[in-house]
Design a protein around this motif. Structure first.
Motif: not given
Length: 252
Positions: A22, A27, A33, A136, A138, A143, A147, A151
């Protein structure tokens, strides 16, 4: 970094099954998002996939506690995510794949605005047992809410059993998630917002706010009633729901 680049990073992580961190992007706000999420879906559409439906997330307290978040979220399903019942799933295509049990619904009439619970039978004609494969993109399976939404709510695949006519009272059905016929997680359909039909109402509200139309033939995954389980190779994964049925796939 702009949102197109964030979407590209997530998309490449999906295609290559190589996780990102991330910290590789700034942010995000929740609005950002969802914008990134839609951009990643658009990249899939450009490669020839099409939207097949939607998923709801965090519709059970078990999932909220497991993932450490408290808001209802939603994402897209595409044709590239479809897993045929009894087929083999190559886990090398994923980063950290998990499975969770679901109830799937099939849309029969366009949903373009928020609808009340009593009208669900006007818009939904079929239901089925399902398994969602989540993954995920990530490096760590931790998360923020933003995030996760970016995704596409970790959605990576779905397997749907035989469709049957919608039943209006499905709020107290036992659910089991099994590997090689061993029950690893079990719960009740009431864990899904107290009524598995309620996520349809929530999706109609959320989608209508951003002008997303839910079309006939689209699938709605109502959300998991239990915690997810990790997928291991050479296993048969099964979801069984009382009065609805069962569906399985194998891993390799």
């Amino acid at each position: 970094m702009n949102l197109d680049k964030v979407a590209h990073l997530i998309d490449q992580a999906t295609l290559k099954a190589k996780p990102i961190q991330q910290k590789d992007f700034p942010d995000l706000s929740l609005q950002d998002a969802y914008t990134v999420q839609r951009k990643t879906i658009n990249l899939r559409l450009e490669r020839g996939e099409h939207i097949t439906g939607f998923k709801l997330g965090f519709t059970s307290r078990a999932k909220m506690e497991q993932m450490g978040v408290h808001d209802l979220i939603w994402g897209f399903l595409t044709s590239g995510m479809q897993i045929n019942p009894f087929s083999e799933v190559d886990l090398n295509k994923y980063i950290k794949p998990n499975a969770e049990p679901e109830i799937a619904f099939r849309v029969s009439q366009p949903i373009t605005e928020s609808i009340p619970l009593k009208d669900v039978p006007r818009y939904i004609d079929k239901m089925a047992v399902a398994i969602e494969l989540i993954d995920t993109r990530y490096k760590k399976f931790t998360f923020s809410l933003e995030d996760l939404v970016a995704d596409n709510c970790s959605s990576a695949g779905y397997c749907i059993g035989e469709w049957q006519d919608l039943q209006e009272d499905i709020s107290d059905l036992p659910i089991a998630l099994m590997a090689n016929n061993k029950v690893l997680e079990q719960g009740c359909s009431s864990a899904i917002l107290n009524n598995p039909l309620q996520p349809i109402i929530e999706l109609s509200r959320l989608a209508s706010k951003v002008g997303v139309k839910i079309a006939p033939g689209h699938i709605i995954l109502a959300g998991a009633a239990t915690k997810h389980i990790p997928l291991l190779k050479n296993n048969e994964i099964t979801t069984q729901i009382d009065k609805i049925g069962a569906v399985s796939f194998r891993t390799k």
